[in-house]
Design a protein around this motif. Structure first.
Motif, PDB file in Angstrom:
ATOM      1  N   ASN A   1       3.450  -5.201   4.857  1.00 38.63           N
ATOM      2  CA  ASN A   1       2.828  -4.865   6.139  1.00 38.63           C
ATOM      3  C   ASN A   1       2.173  -6.120   6.705  1.00 38.63           C
TER       4      ASN A   1
ATOM      5  N   TYR B   1      -0.694  -7.179   6.693  1.00 38.84           N
ATOM      6  CA  TYR B   1      -1.735  -7.826   5.903  1.00 38.84           C
ATOM      7  C   TYR B   1      -1.244  -8.405   4.576  1.00 38.84           C
ATOM      8  N   SER B   2       0.001  -8.136   4.227  1.00 44.66           N
ATOM      9  CA  SER B   2       0.550  -8.801   3.041  1.00 44.66           C
ATOM     10  C   SER B   2       1.411  -9.986   3.472  1.00 44.66           C
TER      11      SER B   2
ATOM     12  N   GLN C   1      -5.872  -9.377  -9.206  1.00 45.27           N
ATOM     13  CA  GLN C   1      -6.961 -10.243  -9.679  1.00 45.27           C
ATOM     14  C   GLN C   1      -6.537 -11.066 -10.891  1.00 45.27           C
TER      15      GLN C   1
ATOM     16  N   PHE D   1     -15.487   0.884   1.917  1.00 41.16           N
ATOM     17  CA  PHE D   1     -14.470   1.473   1.043  1.00 41.16           C
ATOM     18  C   PHE D   1     -14.999   2.857   0.663  1.00 41.16           C
TER      19      PHE D   1
ATOM     20  N   ASP E   1     -12.305   3.476 -11.295  1.00 41.34           N
ATOM     21  CA  ASP E   1     -11.348   2.485 -11.800  1.00 41.34           C
ATOM     22  C   ASP E   1     -10.734   2.912 -13.128  1.00 41.34           C
TER      23      ASP E   1
ATOM     24  N   THR F   1      -9.501  -4.754 -13.773  1.00 37.62           N
ATOM     25  CA  THR F   1      -9.489  -4.628 -12.307  1.00 37.62           C
ATOM     26  C   THR F   1      -8.072  -4.255 -11.872  1.00 37.62           C
ATOM     27  N   ASN F   2      -7.239  -5.246 -11.616  1.00 37.81           N
ATOM     28  CA  ASN F   2      -5.854  -4.997 -11.209  1.00 37.81           C
ATOM     29  C   ASN F   2      -5.049  -6.295 -11.381  1.00 37.81           C
TER      30      ASN F   2
ATOM     31  N   GLY G   1     -14.943  -4.414   4.350  1.00 38.62           N
ATOM     32  CA  GLY G   1     -15.647  -3.387   5.114  1.00 38.62           C
ATOM     33  C   GLY G   1     -15.941  -2.199   4.222  1.00 38.62           C
TER      34      GLY G   1
ATOM     35  N   THR H   1       0.246  -8.232  -4.282  1.00 37.36           N
ATOM     36  CA  THR H   1       0.109  -8.538  -5.712  1.00 37.36           C
ATOM     37  C   THR H   1       1.263  -9.422  -6.175  1.00 37.36           C
TER      38      THR H   1
ATOM     39  N   SER I   1       3.422  -3.527  -4.459  1.00 37.04           N
ATOM     40  CA  SER I   1       2.382  -4.199  -3.670  1.00 37.04           C
ATOM     41  C   SER I   1       2.833  -5.640  -3.427  1.00 37.04           C
TER      42      SER I   1
ATOM     43  N   GLY J   1      -8.639  -0.058   6.808  1.00 33.47           N
ATOM     44  CA  GLY J   1      -9.699   0.760   6.225  1.00 33.47           C
ATOM     45  C   GLY J   1     -10.365   1.623   7.283  1.00 33.47           C
TER      46      GLY J   1
ATOM     47  N   LEU K   1     -11.648 -16.598  -6.870  1.00 32.72           N
ATOM     48  CA  LEU K   1     -11.708 -17.002  -5.460  1.00 32.72           C
ATOM     49  C   LEU K   1     -12.842 -17.997  -5.217  1.00 32.72           C
TER      50      LEU K   1
ATOM     51  N   TYR L   1      -3.639   5.691  -8.521  1.00 34.63           N
ATOM     52  CA  TYR L   1      -2.895   4.446  -8.277  1.00 34.63           C
ATOM     53  C   TYR L   1      -2.470   3.849  -9.596  1.00 34.63           C
TER      54      TYR L   1
ATOM     55  N   LEU M   1      -4.819 -13.928  -9.480  1.00 33.35           N
ATOM     56  CA  LEU M   1      -5.778 -14.897  -8.915  1.00 33.35           C
ATOM     57  C   LEU M   1      -6.407 -15.724 -10.035  1.00 33.35           C
TER      58      LEU M   1
HETATM   59  C1  B12 Z   1      -6.002  -3.446  -5.463  1.00 34.53           C
HETATM   60  C2  B12 Z   1      -6.125  -2.959  -4.048  1.00 34.53           C
HETATM   61  C3  B12 Z   1      -6.505  -1.637  -3.841  1.00 34.53           C
HETATM   62  C4  B12 Z   1      -6.954  -0.718  -4.973  1.00 34.53           C
HETATM   63  C5  B12 Z   1      -8.441  -1.081  -5.314  1.00 34.53           C
HETATM   64  C6  B12 Z   1      -8.971  -0.521  -6.616  1.00 34.53           C
HETATM   65  C7  B12 Z   1      -8.729  -1.361  -7.832  1.00 34.53           C
HETATM   66  N1  B12 Z   1      -9.517  -1.192  -8.833  1.00 34.53           N
HETATM   67  O1  B12 Z   1      -7.859  -2.164  -7.915  1.00 34.53           O
HETATM   68  C8  B12 Z   1      -6.763   0.683  -4.300  1.00 34.53           C
HETATM   69  C9  B12 Z   1      -5.371   1.196  -4.637  1.00 34.53           C
HETATM   70  C10 B12 Z   1      -7.790   1.746  -4.664  1.00 34.53           C
HETATM   71  C11 B12 Z   1      -6.808   0.315  -2.808  1.00 34.53           C
HETATM   72  C12 B12 Z   1      -7.063   1.236  -1.822  1.00 34.53           C
HETATM   73  C13 B12 Z   1      -6.939   0.974  -0.461  1.00 34.53           C
HETATM   74  N2  B12 Z   1      -6.508  -0.157   0.102  1.00 34.53           N
HETATM   75 CO1  B12 Z   1      -6.266  -1.815  -0.901  1.00 34.53          CO
HETATM   76  N3  B12 Z   1      -5.839  -3.451  -1.723  1.00 34.53           N
HETATM   77  C14 B12 Z   1      -5.836  -3.838  -2.974  1.00 34.53           C
HETATM   78  C15 B12 Z   1      -5.351  -5.300  -3.077  1.00 34.53           C
HETATM   79  C16 B12 Z   1      -3.886  -5.299  -3.517  1.00 34.53           C
HETATM   80  C17 B12 Z   1      -6.172  -6.208  -3.992  1.00 34.53           C
HETATM   81  C18 B12 Z   1      -7.697  -6.094  -3.815  1.00 34.53           C
HETATM   82  C19 B12 Z   1      -8.414  -7.046  -4.754  1.00 34.53           C
HETATM   83  O2  B12 Z   1      -8.547  -6.782  -5.936  1.00 34.53           O
HETATM   84  N4  B12 Z   1      -8.861  -8.218  -4.221  1.00 34.53           N
HETATM   85  C20 B12 Z   1      -9.493  -9.279  -4.979  1.00 34.53           C
HETATM   86  C21 B12 Z   1     -10.985  -9.013  -5.226  1.00 34.53           C
HETATM   87  C22 B12 Z   1     -11.627 -10.184  -5.943  1.00 34.53           C
HETATM   88  O3  B12 Z   1     -11.639  -8.872  -3.970  1.00 34.53           O
HETATM   89  P1  B12 Z   1     -12.638  -7.643  -3.699  1.00 34.53           P
HETATM   90  O4  B12 Z   1     -13.010  -7.683  -2.268  1.00 34.53           O
HETATM   91  O5  B12 Z   1     -13.704  -7.570  -4.704  1.00 34.53           O
HETATM   92  O6  B12 Z   1     -11.644  -6.387  -3.990  1.00 34.53           O
HETATM   93  C23 B12 Z   1     -12.067  -5.053  -3.831  1.00 34.53           C
HETATM   94  C24 B12 Z   1     -11.931  -4.574  -2.388  1.00 34.53           C
HETATM   95  O7  B12 Z   1     -10.885  -5.276  -1.769  1.00 34.53           O
HETATM   96  C25 B12 Z   1     -11.588  -3.107  -2.573  1.00 34.53           C
HETATM   97  N5  B12 Z   1     -10.510  -2.695  -1.677  1.00 34.53           N
HETATM   98  C26 B12 Z   1      -9.221  -2.600  -1.975  1.00 34.53           C
HETATM   99  N6  B12 Z   1      -8.516  -2.202  -0.906  1.00 34.53           N
HETATM  100  C27 B12 Z   1      -9.409  -2.051   0.091  1.00 34.53           C
HETATM  101  C28 B12 Z   1      -9.210  -1.664   1.406  1.00 34.53           C
HETATM  102  C29 B12 Z   1     -10.305  -1.596   2.265  1.00 34.53           C
HETATM  103  C30 B12 Z   1     -10.089  -1.215   3.685  1.00 34.53           C
HETATM  104  C31 B12 Z   1     -11.623  -1.880   1.787  1.00 34.53           C
HETATM  105  C32 B12 Z   1     -12.790  -1.787   2.680  1.00 34.53           C
HETATM  106  C33 B12 Z   1     -11.801  -2.296   0.444  1.00 34.53           C
HETATM  107  C34 B12 Z   1     -10.690  -2.366  -0.369  1.00 34.53           C
HETATM  108  O8  B12 Z   1     -11.139  -2.921  -3.918  1.00 34.53           O
HETATM  109  C35 B12 Z   1     -11.044  -4.186  -4.560  1.00 34.53           C
HETATM  110  C36 B12 Z   1     -11.259  -4.024  -6.039  1.00 34.53           C
HETATM  111  O9  B12 Z   1     -12.498  -3.477  -6.313  1.00 34.53           O
HETATM  112  C37 B12 Z   1      -5.521  -5.773  -1.582  1.00 34.53           C
HETATM  113  C38 B12 Z   1      -4.566  -6.893  -1.184  1.00 34.53           C
HETATM  114  C39 B12 Z   1      -5.184  -8.021  -0.400  1.00 34.53           C
HETATM  115  N7  B12 Z   1      -4.335  -8.723   0.321  1.00 34.53           N
HETATM  116  O10 B12 Z   1      -6.358  -8.298  -0.429  1.00 34.53           O
HETATM  117  C40 B12 Z   1      -5.268  -4.428  -0.821  1.00 34.53           C
HETATM  118  C41 B12 Z   1      -5.833  -4.237   0.583  1.00 34.53           C
HETATM  119  C42 B12 Z   1      -7.204  -4.883   0.698  1.00 34.53           C
HETATM  120  N8  B12 Z   1      -5.953  -2.759   0.702  1.00 34.53           N
HETATM  121  C43 B12 Z   1      -5.693  -2.313   1.878  1.00 34.53           C
HETATM  122  C44 B12 Z   1      -5.767  -0.955   2.291  1.00 34.53           C
HETATM  123  C45 B12 Z   1      -5.319  -0.624   3.705  1.00 34.53           C
HETATM  124  C46 B12 Z   1      -6.252   0.039   1.430  1.00 34.53           C
HETATM  125  C47 B12 Z   1      -6.472   1.527   1.801  1.00 34.53           C
HETATM  126  C48 B12 Z   1      -7.253   1.730   3.099  1.00 34.53           C
HETATM  127  C49 B12 Z   1      -5.076   2.202   1.834  1.00 34.53           C
HETATM  128  C50 B12 Z   1      -5.083   3.640   2.314  1.00 34.53           C
HETATM  129  N9  B12 Z   1      -4.150   3.945   3.203  1.00 34.53           N
HETATM  130  O11 B12 Z   1      -5.855   4.467   1.885  1.00 34.53           O
HETATM  131  C51 B12 Z   1      -7.246   2.044   0.544  1.00 34.53           C
HETATM  132  C52 B12 Z   1      -8.773   2.154   0.693  1.00 34.53           C
HETATM  133  C53 B12 Z   1      -9.192   3.563   1.120  1.00 34.53           C
HETATM  134  C54 B12 Z   1     -10.653   3.831   0.866  1.00 34.53           C
HETATM  135  N10 B12 Z   1     -10.909   4.665  -0.164  1.00 34.53           N
HETATM  136  O12 B12 Z   1     -11.529   3.400   1.582  1.00 34.53           O
HETATM  137  C55 B12 Z   1      -5.292  -3.432   2.825  1.00 34.53           C
HETATM  138  C56 B12 Z   1      -6.434  -3.795   3.810  1.00 34.53           C
HETATM  139  C57 B12 Z   1      -5.894  -4.235   5.156  1.00 34.53           C
HETATM  140  C58 B12 Z   1      -6.930  -4.254   6.227  1.00 34.53           C
HETATM  141  N11 B12 Z   1      -6.637  -4.986   7.282  1.00 34.53           N
HETATM  142  O13 B12 Z   1      -7.955  -3.646   6.183  1.00 34.53           O
HETATM  143  C59 B12 Z   1      -4.884  -4.567   1.803  1.00 34.53           C
HETATM  144  C60 B12 Z   1      -5.038  -5.988   2.345  1.00 34.53           C
HETATM  145  C61 B12 Z   1      -3.396  -4.303   1.395  1.00 34.53           C
HETATM  146  C62 B12 Z   1      -2.437  -4.397   2.546  1.00 34.53           C
HETATM  147  N12 B12 Z   1      -1.664  -5.469   2.628  1.00 34.53           N
HETATM  148  O14 B12 Z   1      -2.335  -3.490   3.350  1.00 34.53           O
HETATM  149  N13 B12 Z   1      -6.542  -0.993  -2.627  1.00 34.53           N
END
Ligand code: B12
Length: 424
Positions: free
Chosen positions: A234, A236-237, A147, A376, A387, A143-144, A374, A189, A186, A405, A93, A424, A150
């Motif tokens: 949804n 957000y996708s 990523q 997590f 992980d 990671t997943n 925000g 993804t 997803s 979240g 990114l 997951y 990406l």
């Molecule tokens: C992979 C993924 C996950 C994985 C992360 C772990 C892993 N090792 O892969 C898992 C399955 C655990 C997950 C969980 C959740 N996720 Co998610 N996730 C994603 C996804 C597909 C990719 C994230 C990523 O790797 N980004 C790229 C990297 C470079 O960015 P990053 O910021 O470092 O990524 C980290 C954070 O994003 C974090 N993360 C992932 N999901 C979420 C959600 C929230 C609310 C937060 C704060 C952080 C977070 O984990 C990532 C890997 O470490 C995104 C899709 C998207 N459009 O972004 C959804 C996404 C971010 N997730 C989402 C949601 C809603 C959740 C959950 C809240 C779902 C739930 N009902 O419980 C939970 C989090 C609950 C908690 N414990 O707080 C939404 C957020 C929407 C929003 N407006 O807030 C997204 C956009 C998917 C969607 N279209 O709905 N997620």
């Protein structure tokens, strides 16, 4: 007249797809786009997704974008210099955001480093190799697949096509249904994988057949997740899905999808700047594949810096939220604990969790990691997701998975929220 009659035939001959009109917001919907851009401009921490979204918009605040770029470059240097966590997708990114600023991510001036420059392209290649090694040895990336996609996309946009084995892994993953979390596909993804594979397709002559087939398979699956109102997956996708479909000229009633998104903007559904940053490109009729096509010198400085909005005070009226925490996975002793929390209307789920923790710390204590989206939730009752085992705390309302979240979701009176330790 004759020419007009020939047009549909010509369209068929050329492939109707080529002639699909570009889809973006109308002039009157532009105020909603500006609202989102303002939310993004107010973001202070270095965040590549925000800068990428701002750069793909049609209006710009040039000084703010320049400052964000500088912050991003400094942050990348600091991460490398101090060995701080820098996941592959994050590096990807950063590369895309810098390219969208017409800067070369492989030549970042870095007097702090012994080489004098930071080469993020090279770093990304290394990170992607680590992801591939993990797929080989563990059957899953470090990671997943979001990523990994990406990574392939960013390297391809930098003209680095030495990612053949990564492309193969993405294709295999798509074929073997590996883009799912908790059993459901997803869309996010799948969409980023399509963008990566589309970049590869457009850069390779002739386009590889397996790449084309996978794009087709994934776009069909994405389309199957299109709801009647036009939302894809949804809310957000949807933005990423729109990008994936539009770059492949798939006809999916794009204007209906935009109609579904627009009212959600004023309702606050995209107030999280990350959510705003991922929907902006599609509302502007652009995609991540456009980062190398931007003409930075031609940008107009026509987006005034917004004032920080004051937060609305919470209503006095209390509501009751039922909150349950559950573990049934064999990694830890099973538990199920429930509490009813009385809290001001408009409070977030995080507020509910904090109050539950105060009332009964043994059962409801929890920890969070602050990410770009925000807070997590990393642990509840001392039980941590990780992980390596692919475990995490999954939040549901009744049986419906939350699409927000804990820092954004605002429970209603009488709502029953559960946090379940899941795989997951
Ligand atoms: C992979 C993924 C996950 C994985 C992360 C772990 C892993 N090792 O892969 C898992 C399955 C655990 C997950 C969980 C959740 N996720 Co998610 N996730 C994603 C996804 C597909 C990719 C994230 C990523 O790797 N980004 C790229 C990297 C470079 O960015 P990053 O910021 O470092 O990524 C980290 C954070 O994003 C974090 N993360 C992932 N999901 C979420 C959600 C929230 C609310 C937060 C704060 C952080 C977070 O984990 C990532 C890997 O470490 C995104 C899709 C998207 N459009 O972004 C959804 C996404 C971010 N997730 C989402 C949601 C809603 C959740 C959950 C809240 C779902 C739930 N009902 O419980 C939970 C989090 C609950 C908690 N414990 O707080 C939404 C957020 C929407 C929003 N407006 O807030 C997204 C956009 C998917 C969607 N279209 O709905 N997620």
């Amino acid at each position: 007249m004759a020419a007009l009659r020939i047009l549909p035939v010509l369209a068929l001959l050329l492939g109707v797809a080529e002639l699909l009109p570009q889809c973006s917001v109308t002039e009157t919907q532009m105020k909603d786009v500006t609202y989102l851009l303002n939310q993004m401009l107010l973001t202070k921490d270095p965040n590549p997704s925000i800068l990428l979204g701002l750069r793909l918009a049609s209006k710009h605040n040039i000084p703010a974008e320049k400052k964000m770029l500088k912050n991003l470059q400094e942050d990348a240097i600091k991460k490398v210099q101090e060995g701080l966590p820098f996941s592959s997708g994050s590096v990807a990114l950063y590369c895309l955001a810098m390219q969208a600023c017409c800067e070369d991510p492989s030549h970042i001036a870095a007097p702090e480093l012994s080489e004098g420059i930071l080469d993020l392209g090279q770093l990304l290649e290394k990170k992607l190799n680590e992801e591939l090694h993990s797929i080989e040895t563990e059957g899953f990336p470090l990671t997943n697949y979001y990523q990994v996609s990406l990574d392939v996309l960013a390297l391809c946009m930098m003209g680095k096509l030495g990612t053949e084995s990564a492309v193969k892994k993405l294709i295999e993953a798509a074929e073997n249904d590996k883009f799912s979390y908790g059993g459901s596909f997803s869309v996010d993804t799948g969409a980023v994988a399509v963008l990566a594979l589309t970049c590869v397709k457009l850069s390779t002559k002739p386009p590889p057949e397996d790449v084309q087939n996978t794009i087709q398979q994934l776009t069909s699956t994405i389309l199957e997740h299109r709801q009647e109102n036009g939302v894809i997956g949804n809310l957000y996708s949807t933005g990423l899905a729109m990008q994936a479909l539009s770059v492949n000229q798939v006809d999916y009633s794009c204007s209906q999808t935009i109609q579904a998104i627009i009212p959600q903007i004023s309702a606050g559904a995209f107030d999280n700047p990350m959510a705003a940053s991922q929907i902006i490109p599609s509302l502007e009729g652009r995609s991540y594949l456009d980062v190398t096509k931007l003409n930075c010198a031609a940008d107009q400085d026509n987006l005034p810096f917004p004032k920080q909005a004051s937060s609305t005070p919470l209503a006095d009226k209390p509501i009751n939220v039922i909150y349950t925490v559950v573990n049934n996975l064999p990694v830890w002793e099973p538990f199920r604990d429930t509490i009813t929390v009385s809290i001001s209307k408009g409070s977030t789920l995080l507020d509910v969790m904090k109050k539950a923790e105060k009332m009964s710390p043994d059962k409801f204590r929890f920890t969070v990691d602050i990410s770009n989206w925000g807070p997590f939730v990393t642990s509840i009752q001392g039980l941590y997701g990780n992980d390596k085992d692919h475990t995490y705390w999954h939040f549901t309302s009744g049986s419906v998975s939350l699409a927000l979240g804990v820092g954004s979701y605002k429970p209603l009176d009488g709502e029953h929220i559960s946090a379940t330790f899941s795989k997951y």
